[in-house]
Design an enzyme around this catalytic site. Structure first.
Site, PDB file in Angstrom:
ATOM      1  N   LYS A   1       0.824  -1.214   0.000  1.00 56.82           N
ATOM      2  CA  LYS A   1       0.000   0.000   0.000  1.00 56.82           C
ATOM      3  C   LYS A   1       0.862   1.270   0.000  1.00 56.82           C
ATOM      4  O   LYS A   1       2.078   1.218   0.251  1.00 56.82           O
ATOM      5  CB  LYS A   1      -0.928  -0.047   1.220  1.00 56.82           C
ATOM      6  CG  LYS A   1      -1.952  -1.179   1.167  1.00 56.82           C
ATOM      7  CD  LYS A   1      -2.913  -1.120   2.363  1.00 56.82           C
ATOM      8  CE  LYS A   1      -3.959  -2.211   2.284  1.00 56.82           C
ATOM      9  NZ  LYS A   1      -4.943  -2.103   3.409  1.00 56.82           N
TER      10      LYS A   1
ATOM     11  N   TYR B   1     -12.510  -2.062  -3.627  1.00 60.22           N
ATOM     12  CA  TYR B   1     -13.023  -2.166  -2.255  1.00 60.22           C
ATOM     13  C   TYR B   1     -14.551  -2.049  -2.197  1.00 60.22           C
ATOM     14  O   TYR B   1     -15.097  -1.670  -1.148  1.00 60.22           O
ATOM     15  CB  TYR B   1     -12.374  -1.107  -1.367  1.00 60.22           C
ATOM     16  CG  TYR B   1     -10.974  -1.483  -0.902  1.00 60.22           C
ATOM     17  CD1 TYR B   1     -10.766  -2.576  -0.070  1.00 60.22           C
ATOM     18  CD2 TYR B   1      -9.863  -0.733  -1.283  1.00 60.22           C
ATOM     19  CE1 TYR B   1      -9.494  -2.923   0.363  1.00 60.22           C
ATOM     20  CE2 TYR B   1      -8.575  -1.071  -0.852  1.00 60.22           C
ATOM     21  CZ  TYR B   1      -8.419  -2.178  -0.021  1.00 60.22           C
ATOM     22  OH  TYR B   1      -7.160  -2.512   0.418  1.00 60.22           O
TER      23      TYR B   1
ATOM     24  N   PHE C   1     -15.385   3.868   6.899  1.00 66.40           N
ATOM     25  CA  PHE C   1     -14.027   4.237   6.499  1.00 66.40           C
ATOM     26  C   PHE C   1     -13.808   4.152   4.989  1.00 66.40           C
ATOM     27  O   PHE C   1     -12.706   4.377   4.512  1.00 66.40           O
ATOM     28  CB  PHE C   1     -13.001   3.362   7.239  1.00 66.40           C
ATOM     29  CG  PHE C   1     -13.165   1.877   7.040  1.00 66.40           C
ATOM     30  CD1 PHE C   1     -12.685   1.248   5.894  1.00 66.40           C
ATOM     31  CD2 PHE C   1     -13.801   1.091   7.995  1.00 66.40           C
ATOM     32  CE1 PHE C   1     -12.824  -0.118   5.695  1.00 66.40           C
ATOM     33  CE2 PHE C   1     -13.959  -0.282   7.806  1.00 66.40           C
ATOM     34  CZ  PHE C   1     -13.465  -0.884   6.652  1.00 66.40           C
TER      35      PHE C   1
ATOM     36  N   ASN D   1      -1.983   0.291   6.708  1.00 63.79           N
ATOM     37  CA  ASN D   1      -1.434  -0.946   7.298  1.00 63.79           C
ATOM     38  C   ASN D   1      -0.592  -1.755   6.298  1.00 63.79           C
ATOM     39  O   ASN D   1      -0.476  -2.973   6.391  1.00 63.79           O
ATOM     40  CB  ASN D   1      -2.554  -1.776   7.944  1.00 63.79           C
ATOM     41  CG  ASN D   1      -3.627  -2.173   6.951  1.00 63.79           C
ATOM     42  OD1 ASN D   1      -3.524  -1.898   5.765  1.00 63.79           O
ATOM     43  ND2 ASN D   1      -4.668  -2.829   7.446  1.00 63.79           N
TER      44      ASN D   1
ATOM     45  N   HIS E   1      -2.244  -5.424   1.558  1.00 65.59           N
ATOM     46  CA  HIS E   1      -3.531  -6.093   1.368  1.00 65.59           C
ATOM     47  C   HIS E   1      -3.253  -7.536   0.972  1.00 65.59           C
ATOM     48  O   HIS E   1      -2.293  -7.798   0.239  1.00 65.59           O
ATOM     49  CB  HIS E   1      -4.340  -5.430   0.240  1.00 65.59           C
ATOM     50  CG  HIS E   1      -5.508  -6.267  -0.207  1.00 65.59           C
ATOM     51  ND1 HIS E   1      -6.732  -6.221   0.410  1.00 65.59           N
ATOM     52  CD2 HIS E   1      -5.615  -7.220  -1.180  1.00 65.59           C
ATOM     53  CE1 HIS E   1      -7.543  -7.101  -0.178  1.00 65.59           C
ATOM     54  NE2 HIS E   1      -6.891  -7.717  -1.144  1.00 65.59           N
TER      55      HIS E   1
ATOM     56  N   GLU F   1      -9.592 -10.970  -7.372  1.00 64.55           N
ATOM     57  CA  GLU F   1      -8.623  -9.875  -7.215  1.00 64.55           C
ATOM     58  C   GLU F   1      -7.400 -10.035  -8.130  1.00 64.55           C
ATOM     59  O   GLU F   1      -6.884  -9.049  -8.637  1.00 64.55           O
ATOM     60  CB  GLU F   1      -8.207  -9.777  -5.745  1.00 64.55           C
ATOM     61  CG  GLU F   1      -9.354  -9.314  -4.856  1.00 64.55           C
ATOM     62  CD  GLU F   1      -9.032  -9.294  -3.371  1.00 64.55           C
ATOM     63  OE1 GLU F   1      -9.911  -8.903  -2.590  1.00 64.55           O
ATOM     64  OE2 GLU F   1      -7.900  -9.686  -2.984  1.00 64.55           O
TER      65      GLU F   1
HETATM   66  P1  IDP Z   1      -7.913  -6.716   5.813  1.00 61.47           P
HETATM   67  O1  IDP Z   1      -7.148  -5.779   4.904  1.00 61.47           O
HETATM   68  O2  IDP Z   1      -7.077  -7.151   7.001  1.00 61.47           O
HETATM   69  O3  IDP Z   1      -8.537  -7.873   5.064  1.00 61.47           O
HETATM   70  P2  IDP Z   1     -10.570  -5.456   5.936  1.00 61.47           P
HETATM   71  O4  IDP Z   1     -11.500  -5.518   7.094  1.00 61.47           O
HETATM   72  O5  IDP Z   1     -10.940  -6.219   4.692  1.00 61.47           O
HETATM   73  O6  IDP Z   1      -9.117  -5.879   6.458  1.00 61.47           O
HETATM   74  O7  IDP Z   1     -10.407  -3.910   5.568  1.00 61.47           O
HETATM   75  C1  IDP Z   1      -9.823  -3.491   4.375  1.00 61.47           C
HETATM   76  C2  IDP Z   1      -8.915  -2.334   4.666  1.00 61.47           C
HETATM   77  O8  IDP Z   1      -9.684  -1.229   5.101  1.00 61.47           O
HETATM   78  C3  IDP Z   1      -7.894  -2.548   5.793  1.00 61.47           C
HETATM   79  O9  IDP Z   1      -6.748  -3.252   5.388  1.00 61.47           O
HETATM   80  C4  IDP Z   1      -7.579  -1.120   6.197  1.00 61.47           C
HETATM   81  O10 IDP Z   1      -6.679  -0.484   5.281  1.00 61.47           O
HETATM   82  C5  IDP Z   1      -8.961  -0.466   6.077  1.00 61.47           C
HETATM   83  N1  IDP Z   1      -9.698  -0.502   7.352  1.00 61.47           N
HETATM   84  C6  IDP Z   1     -10.274  -1.577   7.935  1.00 61.47           C
HETATM   85  N2  IDP Z   1     -10.873  -1.250   9.095  1.00 61.47           N
HETATM   86  C7  IDP Z   1     -10.676   0.082   9.236  1.00 61.47           C
HETATM   87  C8  IDP Z   1     -11.065   1.041  10.244  1.00 61.47           C
HETATM   88  O11 IDP Z   1     -11.718   0.708  11.247  1.00 61.47           O
HETATM   89  N3  IDP Z   1     -10.670   2.332  10.047  1.00 61.47           N
HETATM   90  C9  IDP Z   1      -9.936   2.736   8.935  1.00 61.47           C
HETATM   91  N4  IDP Z   1      -9.582   1.873   7.985  1.00 61.47           N
HETATM   92  C10 IDP Z   1      -9.928   0.562   8.120  1.00 61.47           C
END
Ligand code: IDP
Length: 140
Positions: free
Chosen positions: A11, A51, A59, A114, A117, A128
């Site tokens: 990312k 997404y 978010f 984070n 992905h 994907e």
């Molecule tokens: P993952 O990437 O671990 O599969 P997901 O729940 O699918 O997690 O969420 C997709 C992405 O959305 C996350 O990797 C993160 O970048 C963002 N995200 C998830 N939860 C939050 C939140 O509570 N606040 C802000 N961004 C979030």
């Protein structure tokens, strides 16, 4: 166990900090092979479509802005049990909950920024991978 392919994205927070090689080393150390890779700038439309399942989440708009804030590296990882193996290498979504040694524990800045992905199941992985790569671009 079977050989699988999964979609990974490095990312913008990680490309900005020049962490592509360090993150790729984590995949390779655990036996995953990078069988396709390209550095691209996502458009709003692409990030929004990628997404789409999160559209209703609070978010979503911030996530699309973040994912278009700089280059990403999209890649296909291949190996035994690659989908689950990659999720383990990545660590929990929120770096505060991520296990020692995981990419997110080591590199993530926040629950949003984070660093990586990874597809969360076989159906998502197929969808994907096809979202970003033609079959001819993947060389196992
Ligand atoms: P993952 O990437 O671990 O599969 P997901 O729940 O699918 O997690 O969420 C997709 C992405 O959305 C996350 O990797 C993160 O970048 C963002 N995200 C998830 N939860 C939050 C939140 O509570 N606040 C802000 N961004 C979030």
């Amino acid at each position: 166990m079977a050989v699988e392919r999964t979609l990974s994205i490095i990312k913008p927070d990680a490309t900005r900090r020049n962490l592509t090689g360090k993150i790729n080393a984590k995949f390779e150390e655990k036996g995953l092979r990078i069988v396709a890779q390209k550095r691209i700038q996502l458009s709003d439309a692409q990030a929004g479509a990628f997404y789409a399942e999160h559209k209703a989440r609070p978010f979503y708009n911030d996530l699309v802005s973040f994912m278009t804030s700089g280059p990403v590296v999209v890649q296909v990882l291949e190996g035994e049990n690659a989908i689950a193996a990659n999720r383990e290498i990545m660590g929990a979504t929120n770096p505060a909950n991520a296990a020692e040694g995981t990419i997110r524990k080591e590199f993530a800045e926040s629950i949003e920024a984070n660093s990586v992905h990874g597809s969360d199941g076989p159906e998502a992985a197929a969808r994907e991978v096809a979202f970003f790569f033609a079959g001819t671009e993947i060389v196992g």
